[in-house]
Motif scaffolding. Structure first.
Motif, PDB file in Angstrom:
ATOM      1  N   ARG A  79       0.965  -1.047  -0.053  1.00 40.01           N
ATOM      2  CA  ARG A  79      -0.123  -0.210  -0.062  1.00 40.01           C
ATOM      3  C   ARG A  79       0.922   1.100  -0.239  1.00 40.01           C
ATOM      4  N   ASN A  80       1.101   2.029  -1.074  1.00 37.05           N
ATOM      5  CA  ASN A  80       1.521   3.242  -0.885  1.00 37.05           C
ATOM      6  C   ASN A  80       0.626   4.333  -1.427  1.00 37.05           C
ATOM      7  N   ASN A  81       0.542   5.385  -0.227  1.00 33.80           N
ATOM      8  CA  ASN A  81      -0.255   6.423  -0.338  1.00 33.80           C
ATOM      9  C   ASN A  81       0.427   7.708   0.153  1.00 33.80           C
ATOM     10  N   GLU A  82       0.320   8.747  -1.111  1.00 30.39           N
ATOM     11  CA  GLU A  82       1.008   9.914  -0.947  1.00 30.39           C
ATOM     12  C   GLU A  82       0.356  11.133  -0.041  1.00 30.39           C
ATOM     13  N   PHE A  83       0.831  12.155   0.306  1.00 33.39           N
ATOM     14  CA  PHE A  83       0.297  13.136   0.703  1.00 33.39           C
ATOM     15  C   PHE A  83      -0.381  12.928   2.056  1.00 33.39           C
ATOM     16  N   VAL A  84      -0.240  11.919   2.690  1.00 33.26           N
ATOM     17  CA  VAL A  84      -1.243  11.453   3.867  1.00 33.26           C
ATOM     18  C   VAL A  84      -0.935  12.608   5.047  1.00 33.26           C
ATOM     19  N   LEU A 116       8.061  18.404   1.591  1.00 34.08           N
ATOM     20  CA  LEU A 116       7.838  18.523   0.173  1.00 34.08           C
ATOM     21  C   LEU A 116       6.863  17.377  -0.277  1.00 34.08           C
ATOM     22  N   ASP A 117       6.830  16.269   0.314  1.00 38.16           N
ATOM     23  CA  ASP A 117       5.919  15.061   0.057  1.00 38.16           C
ATOM     24  C   ASP A 117       5.896  14.138   1.274  1.00 38.16           C
ATOM     25  N   ILE A 264       5.607  17.362 -11.718  1.00 36.85           N
ATOM     26  CA  ILE A 264       5.494  16.673 -10.618  1.00 36.85           C
ATOM     27  C   ILE A 264       4.075  16.948  -9.972  1.00 36.85           C
ATOM     28  N   ILE A 265       3.311  15.961  -9.133  1.00 37.66           N
ATOM     29  CA  ILE A 265       2.106  16.458  -8.744  1.00 37.66           C
ATOM     30  C   ILE A 265       1.931  17.320  -7.609  1.00 37.66           C
ATOM     31  N   ASP A 266       3.228  17.582  -7.236  1.00 37.17           N
ATOM     32  CA  ASP A 266       3.122  18.927  -6.063  1.00 37.17           C
ATOM     33  C   ASP A 266       2.639  20.130  -6.714  1.00 37.17           C
TER      34      ASP A 266
END
Length: 296
Positions: A79-84, A116-117, A264-266
């Motif tokens: 499970r890889n979840n970004e910006f949590v 940053l992320d 990049i999504i940021d």
């Protein structure tokens, strides 16, 4: 105001020494002492459970384009979840701990550290096929529109972590390698395949498995190549990677070798500068963890 008003004397004693900083610069990674209280991590575990149930304290302004595991993706996968930390208050509280920023500030030799992320990564137990390995990659290869080469990552396991349950593994001194701008193999579980490529390029491969006790953090340079082993243990492995900006970082346009402009999504999450470019200092998306001689 000085740094002592951010950290107590006990915490100040845990910051990297000059020798530690020299080690980081030479090897591309650093292991802290136990710097996080276990109750903060326990709260973050509860936050991750709420996150996996679909609960959100704050919603992102975008709904796709980033890694965000959902139950429909299955439970026998990473499970890889970004910006949590932008969506969950307990994970945010952990990610923005001043001690994390203070250590990063010392290592990167910068007066300011901004978020940053982040990535919350869960590995299910008893992996028999090696599918919970994370492939060799450098974080900076994914951040093409960042100007700085001093970015770094704090890797925080939520429990004791070692080779058995899939700890982080770094390639020692790989941040000094040349021509690694395309080292983006996060989702390639076959570590040996990529290692063969490195060997063919006459790289010296020195793998260091990072063993940490709960409350310790490892830091690695943005160009340090790293991955992680499968989780062979009987318990899940949960960790958060907190990606950090140094003071000098700003947005810069980037085109790849094919002439395609890369984003990049940021860039979609933050406000825009007067010239229309993304503002990598937007405090709502990139909050400050540490500011030397000032209260954050």
């Amino acid at each position: 105001m000085d740094d002592s008003q951010h950290l107590n004397q006990e915490q100040l004693a845990l910051l990297p020494t000059d020798e530690d900083v020299a080690f980081y610069e030479e090897h591309g990674w650093y292991i802290s002492q136990k710097v996080l209280a276990e109750d903060i991590i326990d709260e973050a575990i509860q936050g991750s459970e709420r996150y996996y149930r679909g609960e959100r304290d704050t919603l992102l302004t975008i709904s796709s384009g980033y890694s965000d595991w959902q139950p429909k993706d299955g439970y026998d996968v990473i499970r890889n979840n970004e910006f949590v930390s932008l969506q969950n208050k307990q994970l945010r509280f952990l990610a923005l701990q001043p001690i994390i920023g203070a250590i990063a500030s010392r290592l990167a030799k910068t007066k300011q550290i901004r978020l940053l992320d982040d990535q919350l990564v869960y590995k299910p137990p008893q992996d028999k096929n090696g599918k919970t390995a994370v492939g060799w990659h450098s974080d900076r290869a994914y951040w093409s529109t960042c100007s700085s080469h001093k970015l770094l990552t704090a890797w925080i396991p939520f429990h004791d972590c070692d080779e058995l349950n899939g700890s982080l593994v770094v390639l020692d001194k790989s941040h000094k390698w040349s021509d690694i701008e395309n080292t983006r193999f996060f989702n390639n579980h076959n570590l040996e395949d990529i290692e063969k490529q490195f060997s063919q390029q006459k790289r010296e491969i020195i793998k260091v498995a990072i063993a940490l006790k709960k409350g310790q953090i490892s830091f690695h340079h943005c160009w340090t190549i790293h991955g992680s082993y499968p989780n062979y243990s009987n318990s899940f492995r949960l960790a958060i990677a907190v990606h950090l900006q140094d003071e000098s970082n700003f947005y810069q346009p980037f085109w790849n070798h094919q002439g395609k402009q890369i984003h990049i999504i940021d860039e979609l999450l933050c406000r825009k500068l007067p010239n229309g470019e993304p503002d990598f200092r937007d405090p709502s998306v990139f909050p400050v963890l540490w500011l030397e001689h000032n209260q954050v």
